[in-house]
Design an enzyme around this catalytic site. Structure first.
Site, PDB file in Angstrom:
ATOM      1  N   TRP A  95       0.917  -1.190  -0.053  1.00  0.00           N
ATOM      2  CA  TRP A  95       0.063   0.129   0.135  1.00  0.00           C
ATOM      3  C   TRP A  95       1.036   1.266   0.021  1.00  0.00           C
ATOM      4  O   TRP A  95       1.947   1.471   0.617  1.00  0.00           O
ATOM      5  CB  TRP A  95      -0.845  -0.056   1.098  1.00  0.00           C
ATOM      6  CG  TRP A  95      -1.540   1.539   1.191  1.00  0.00           C
ATOM      7  CD1 TRP A  95      -2.589   1.744   0.614  1.00  0.00           C
ATOM      8  CD2 TRP A  95      -1.325   2.569   2.296  1.00  0.00           C
ATOM      9  NE1 TRP A  95      -3.036   3.215   1.025  1.00  0.00           N
ATOM     10  CE2 TRP A  95      -1.970   3.631   1.726  1.00  0.00           C
ATOM     11  CE3 TRP A  95      -0.359   2.747   2.957  1.00  0.00           C
ATOM     12  CZ2 TRP A  95      -2.054   4.903   2.239  1.00  0.00           C
ATOM     13  CZ3 TRP A  95      -0.306   4.056   3.784  1.00  0.00           C
ATOM     14  CH2 TRP A  95      -1.025   5.123   3.585  1.00  0.00           C
ATOM     15  N   GLU A 142      -3.271  -3.087  -2.243  1.00  0.00           N
ATOM     16  CA  GLU A 142      -4.455  -2.497  -1.414  1.00  0.00           C
ATOM     17  C   GLU A 142      -4.511  -1.181  -2.046  1.00  0.00           C
ATOM     18  O   GLU A 142      -3.705  -0.405  -2.168  1.00  0.00           O
ATOM     19  CB  GLU A 142      -4.065  -2.100  -0.034  1.00  0.00           C
ATOM     20  CG  GLU A 142      -5.199  -1.427   0.893  1.00  0.00           C
ATOM     21  CD  GLU A 142      -4.696  -1.175   2.387  1.00  0.00           C
ATOM     22  OE1 GLU A 142      -3.499  -1.460   2.723  1.00  0.00           O
ATOM     23  OE2 GLU A 142      -5.571  -0.966   3.189  1.00  0.00           O
ATOM     24  N   LYS A 159      -7.146   2.464  -2.635  1.00  0.00           N
ATOM     25  CA  LYS A 159      -7.638   3.393  -1.389  1.00  0.00           C
ATOM     26  C   LYS A 159      -8.321   4.825  -2.207  1.00  0.00           C
ATOM     27  O   LYS A 159      -8.003   4.632  -3.452  1.00  0.00           O
ATOM     28  CB  LYS A 159      -6.610   4.079  -0.632  1.00  0.00           C
ATOM     29  CG  LYS A 159      -6.896   5.256   0.495  1.00  0.00           C
ATOM     30  CD  LYS A 159      -5.751   5.074   1.667  1.00  0.00           C
ATOM     31  CE  LYS A 159      -6.410   6.294   2.525  1.00  0.00           C
ATOM     32  NZ  LYS A 159      -5.293   6.295   3.695  1.00  0.00           N
ATOM     33  N   ASP A 170      -9.800  -2.661   2.062  1.00  0.00           N
ATOM     34  CA  ASP A 170      -9.879  -2.370   3.347  1.00  0.00           C
ATOM     35  C   ASP A 170     -11.150  -1.518   3.268  1.00  0.00           C
ATOM     36  O   ASP A 170     -11.582  -0.736   2.424  1.00  0.00           O
ATOM     37  CB  ASP A 170      -8.638  -1.238   3.447  1.00  0.00           C
ATOM     38  CG  ASP A 170      -8.578  -0.483   4.888  1.00  0.00           C
ATOM     39  OD1 ASP A 170      -9.517  -0.146   5.232  1.00  0.00           O
ATOM     40  OD2 ASP A 170      -7.523  -0.428   5.467  1.00  0.00           O
ATOM     41  N   HIS A 187     -11.727   2.322   2.639  1.00  0.00           N
ATOM     42  CA  HIS A 187     -11.148   2.653   1.558  1.00  0.00           C
ATOM     43  C   HIS A 187     -12.040   2.726   0.352  1.00  0.00           C
ATOM     44  O   HIS A 187     -11.712   2.817  -0.690  1.00  0.00           O
ATOM     45  CB  HIS A 187      -9.858   2.106   1.278  1.00  0.00           C
ATOM     46  CG  HIS A 187      -8.843   2.059   1.876  1.00  0.00           C
ATOM     47  ND1 HIS A 187      -7.473   1.701   1.787  1.00  0.00           N
ATOM     48  CD2 HIS A 187      -8.719   2.551   3.474  1.00  0.00           C
ATOM     49  CE1 HIS A 187      -6.532   1.971   3.015  1.00  0.00           C
ATOM     50  NE2 HIS A 187      -7.297   2.598   3.788  1.00  0.00           N
ATOM     51  N   HIS A 235      -8.413  -5.820   5.092  1.00  0.00           N
ATOM     52  CA  HIS A 235      -8.152  -5.032   6.185  1.00  0.00           C
ATOM     53  C   HIS A 235      -9.320  -4.651   6.884  1.00  0.00           C
ATOM     54  O   HIS A 235     -10.116  -4.032   6.179  1.00  0.00           O
ATOM     55  CB  HIS A 235      -7.505  -3.760   5.865  1.00  0.00           C
ATOM     56  CG  HIS A 235      -5.842  -3.791   5.816  1.00  0.00           C
ATOM     57  ND1 HIS A 235      -5.145  -2.821   5.500  1.00  0.00           N
ATOM     58  CD2 HIS A 235      -5.203  -5.108   6.271  1.00  0.00           C
ATOM     59  CE1 HIS A 235      -3.784  -3.500   5.784  1.00  0.00           C
ATOM     60  NE2 HIS A 235      -3.753  -4.689   6.058  1.00  0.00           N
ATOM     61  N   ASP A 293     -12.014   7.364   5.939  1.00  0.00           N
ATOM     62  CA  ASP A 293     -11.253   6.331   6.326  1.00  0.00           C
ATOM     63  C   ASP A 293     -10.436   6.773   7.685  1.00  0.00           C
ATOM     64  O   ASP A 293      -9.420   6.930   7.822  1.00  0.00           O
ATOM     65  CB  ASP A 293     -10.109   6.093   5.255  1.00  0.00           C
ATOM     66  CG  ASP A 293      -8.957   5.106   5.503  1.00  0.00           C
ATOM     67  OD1 ASP A 293      -9.155   4.023   6.102  1.00  0.00           O
ATOM     68  OD2 ASP A 293      -7.786   5.336   5.246  1.00  0.00           O
ATOM     69  N   ASP A 350     -10.057   4.884  10.628  1.00  0.00           N
ATOM     70  CA  ASP A 350      -9.394   3.850  11.368  1.00  0.00           C
ATOM     71  C   ASP A 350      -9.773   3.698  12.523  1.00  0.00           C
ATOM     72  O   ASP A 350      -8.870   3.726  13.562  1.00  0.00           O
ATOM     73  CB  ASP A 350      -8.064   4.049  11.014  1.00  0.00           C
ATOM     74  CG  ASP A 350      -7.560   3.656   9.699  1.00  0.00           C
ATOM     75  OD1 ASP A 350      -7.749   2.588   9.149  1.00  0.00           O
ATOM     76  OD2 ASP A 350      -7.063   4.643   8.861  1.00  0.00           O
ATOM     77  N   ASP A 369      -7.061  -3.383  10.753  1.00  0.00           N
ATOM     78  CA  ASP A 369      -6.249  -2.215  10.535  1.00  0.00           C
ATOM     79  C   ASP A 369      -6.678  -1.051  11.222  1.00  0.00           C
ATOM     80  O   ASP A 369      -7.536  -0.486  10.634  1.00  0.00           O
ATOM     81  CB  ASP A 369      -6.059  -2.109   9.074  1.00  0.00           C
ATOM     82  CG  ASP A 369      -5.107  -1.056   8.777  1.00  0.00           C
ATOM     83  OD1 ASP A 369      -4.559  -0.442   9.622  1.00  0.00           O
ATOM     84  OD2 ASP A 369      -5.270  -0.380   7.489  1.00  0.00           O
TER      85      ASP A 369
HETATM   86  C1  RNT Z   1      -3.676   3.098   4.966  1.00  0.00           C
HETATM   87  C2  RNT Z   1      -3.846   1.781   4.792  1.00  0.00           C
HETATM   88  C3  RNT Z   1      -2.853   0.970   5.264  1.00  0.00           C
HETATM   89  C4  RNT Z   1      -2.181   1.344   6.521  1.00  0.00           C
HETATM   90  C5  RNT Z   1      -1.200   0.269   7.277  1.00  0.00           C
HETATM   91  C6  RNT Z   1      -0.568   1.276   8.432  1.00  0.00           C
HETATM   92  O1  RNT Z   1      -4.892   3.878   4.643  1.00  0.00           O
HETATM   93  O2  RNT Z   1      -5.225   1.232   5.149  1.00  0.00           O
HETATM   94  O3  RNT Z   1      -3.084  -0.337   5.298  1.00  0.00           O
HETATM   95  O4  RNT Z   1      -3.355   1.718   7.478  1.00  0.00           O
HETATM   96  O5  RNT Z   1      -0.516  -0.140   6.298  1.00  0.00           O
HETATM   97 ZN    ZN Z   2      -5.306  -1.010   5.292  1.00  0.00          ZN
END
Ligand code: RNT
Ligand code: ZN
Length: 416
Positions: A181, A222, A224, A257, A260, A284, A292, A294, A323
């Protein structure tokens, strides 16, 4: 109500709770190391901000500052989490001998030996991530940079990470999922959208030209939508990452993820869409709030739905990782809450009469399908969950918060 009574209740819906518990114990879930230190790692100046469009917010006391602290914290968390765990490391968590340092293009398996020992002692597998952010060589682009020297540096980093991933897989006797990523993108309207993507594609090709056994090292790409300061354009967009994986099915797998995508899109629905074509995918699991963000994974509808699709489509085809990174609450509690909620969601999914639900749908019996699906929501799930925790030797709900609080007093608050 006892577990036996709960089990009987599930049996009346033709669900075998014992079988669900036995199955859940075998499903590996990767616990990310980066919840413990706000994604800072050990190879760059910890005072420097995170880059790559990601950000932690909050300054709850007790962030792990050294490998020893992070390992101690993880040990505590592992004791609170039931099931089969894998560790998920980022390259920035390399551990150097005193006086030693290696830049990311020069990282070697030996820089992860302490992590290998940590995993071996605890019977864990390990996943890995090259770290294409928070580093002076981000210009700010990495694999898609027009600067050939920058791009080469990051390609070499990716290749080094393939070698490290091979080492982790070989040492631990389990496959290593290696996720690519980058936060490459632009704050404002680009004058060239194709250039960065063409270079990104070429760079991943070069990274994956490093030899590896695809059964043991599973590179992922990955995607986004956007990041902080990278609002207008993301090189590794959904179409880019998915197309890359589709055209290179023999070398890598797509990673989704769930933070994303655009807010009305759901990853639960994308799981079977991708598995109609890919033998394997990676996830993720996170919690986006509006974007996003987290946040810590909850036992919420979409997490449950993601897990229902994982179970229905075949859990052996899905590589599951967490994640998220929350610096505003106790980090161990964040870790454990998210991990336990993912386990709960998997258990909830395993306690569904999935074959019957499918038959109701195929017979066009949407009336009964709704009734049954709604009734399943209020079965005595908590009893089965508690039994799972007991069988795994971890605290049941209601019995672990104080442990974390005591650890906070004894260990975290002393970290000044
Ligand atoms: C970032 C991605 C990625 C990170 C990690 C730390 O938006 O989700 O996967 O969160 O690699
Ligand atoms: Zn991620």
């Amino acid at each position: 109500m006892s577990y036996q009574e709960a089990k009987a209740k599930y049996a009346s819906y033709h669900v075998d709770a014992d079988a669900a518990l036995a199955r859940l114990k075998t499903i590996p879930v990767a616990l990310h190391c980066w919840q413990g230190d706000d994604v800072r790692g050990f190879d760059t100046d910890p005072a420097k901000p995170l880059t790559g469009g990601i950000q932690t917010t909050g300054n709850y006391p007790g962030r792990a500052r050294t490998p020893e602290e992070l390992m101690a914290d993880m040990d505590m968390v592992l004791k609170l989490c039931p099931g089969t765990k894998k560790l998920n490391l980022h390259a920035s968590y390399a551990i150097f001998e005193p006086g030693e340092w290696a830049d990311r293009d020069k990282l070697e398996p030996k820089h992860f030996q302490k992590w290998v020992d940590f995993c071996k002692e605890r019977g864990l597998g390990c996943d890995f991530n090259p770290t294409f952010f928070s580093h002076p060589k981000c210009d700010p682009l990495t694999l898609s940079s027009p600067n050939e020297e920058t791009r080469r540096f990051w390609i070499e980093h990716g290749k080094a990470c393939i070698r490290i991933s091979s080492y982790l897989a070989e040492q631990l006797g389990q496959p290593c999922v290696m996720n690519i990523w980058t936060g490459d993108g632009f704050k404002d309207i680009p004058g060239d959208r194709m250039g960065p993507r063409a270079r990104y594609r070429q760079s991943i090709d070069e990274i994956l030209s490093e030899p590896y056994d695809f059964k043991m090292v599973k590179p992922c790409v990955e995607s986004k939508v956007f990041g902080i300061g990278v609002e207008a354009y993301t090189a590794g967009s959904a179409e880019f990452a998915l197309s890359y994986a589709a055209f290179n099915k023999d070398k890598c797998i797509p990673l989704m993820d769930n933070g994303h995508y655009h807010p009305t899109e759901v990853v639960s629905d994308k799981i079977p869409a991708l598995l109609a074509f890919f033998p394997e995918i990676a996830l993720h699991v996170t919690r986006p709030i509006r974007w996003d963000s987290d946040h810590v994974v909850l036992f919420d509808d979409e997490t449950k739905e993601i897990c229902r699709e994982i179970i229905r489509c075949g859990v052996e085809r899905v590589n599951i990782a967490l994640d998220y990174f929350d610096a505003s609450i106790n980090r161990l509690s964040a870790w454990a809450t998210g991990f336990r909620n993912l386990q709960k969601s998997l258990l909830f999914a395993l306690l569904q009469p999935n074959d019957e639900l499918k038959t109701l749908q195929d017979k066009d019996n949407w009336t009964k399908l709704m009734v049954v699906q709604e009734e399943l929501k209020t079965l005595p799930f908590g009893e089965v969950w508690d039994e799972y925790c007991r069988q795994c030797g971890v605290p049941v709900d209601g019995e672990w918060y104080d442990t974390v609080k005591n650890y906070e007093k004894k260990v975290l608050e002393v970290r000044k």
